[in-house]
Enzyme design. Sequence first.
Site: not given
Length: 420
Positions: A159, A229, A283, A307
Amino acid sequence: MSYDKVEVPEAGEPITLADEETGELDVPANPIIPIIHGDGIGTDVGPAAQQVLDAAAEATGRSIAWMRVYAGASAREKYDENLPDDTVSAIRDHRVAIKGPLTTPVGAGFRSLNVALRQKLDLYANVRPTYHIDGVPSPVKNPGQMDMVTFRENTEDVYAGIEWEAGTDESEQVRDFVEEEMGFDSTIHDGPVGIGVKPISEFGSKRLIREAIDYAIENDREKVTLVHKGNIMKFTEGAFRDWGYEVAEEEYGDDVITEDELWEEYDGEAPEGALVVNDRIADNMLQQLLTRTGDYEVIATMNLNGDYMSDAAGAQIGGLGIAPGANFGQGRCLAEPVHGSAPKYAGEDKVNPTAMILSGRIMLEYLGWKDAADLVKEAVEETISSGTVTYDLHRQIEGGTKVATSEFADAVCETIEELA
């Protein structure tokens, strides 16, 4: 303080910084607070939230001097630009503000104004509390199990907007650098390619994680979960995880233990008063929000993960129409709802203003007006649980009374008067 096309209310007093090191504020009983109504449905939910926050302030012996500032469509009309200096300066000068949704074009056009405000004002923590309100329909069986606060790093990650368009000289220069200078010669496909950079810094990660841990300790939460992640992106998201454990172990002493210590030294039973810090792969975490909802209380994560995750959590409590949020920096707060601008409903006086109202509740808490903030939450919950709801909730429940945006705000204000 003076601005080109914005008037400072004479009736109010500015909020000032009482302690530069801690960010503690000196808040008068009649603070000047900038407000951006926003694009699309912001023209409806902005005034509705303003009305409710006024009622809560008045009920507790205070007042708010609203200072209308502009971004997005309203700024283009007034300034011929999307984010004028007036707006940024007014929020910077007055420290606490609230805004409605702002439209961001997809794939082309100007960059996100939400991101621009966060970066210009160094509002590094996007905080999104997710909790169920009695009476709100939910797609899950036990929505009350969700009571989680997401701390999302606000200034870095993808972002940050460091990217180059496919087919440009700049993107080809970056490709050449990555392949020839850095040795990633088989990573990028031939032909036009868009390329972005994902910065994750020790400084940005640690200050965000510190905020999450401090919040958990101050609010008697038992667990902070670092979501990443790092199994794939070892030097960015993996580093975020490692820096998080460094903060916990080096800065909090016996007040914080890791999940490994919890099982190795305490057989799974945390000592009284100790905060557990653990981590989860992103995930897997999205799955566990559904399958083990009650296990998670405070989340610390990066921009993109935060987000996705906060929106998924919002779905479990009935959708983004009731999901509040706020952005925090050192001695600064910009409250904003999680939802978008939904331009097709603009000006129809029909959408749900709850998310912006409850974002205002976070703002009131930041001001130190906990009594007013509690009134807002209780009044919203009583109004909805009584069946007085906007069309989005009315179509999902039996009975009840369907009301307009403005009528919902009226009903919440009446309840505030009854509760005060």
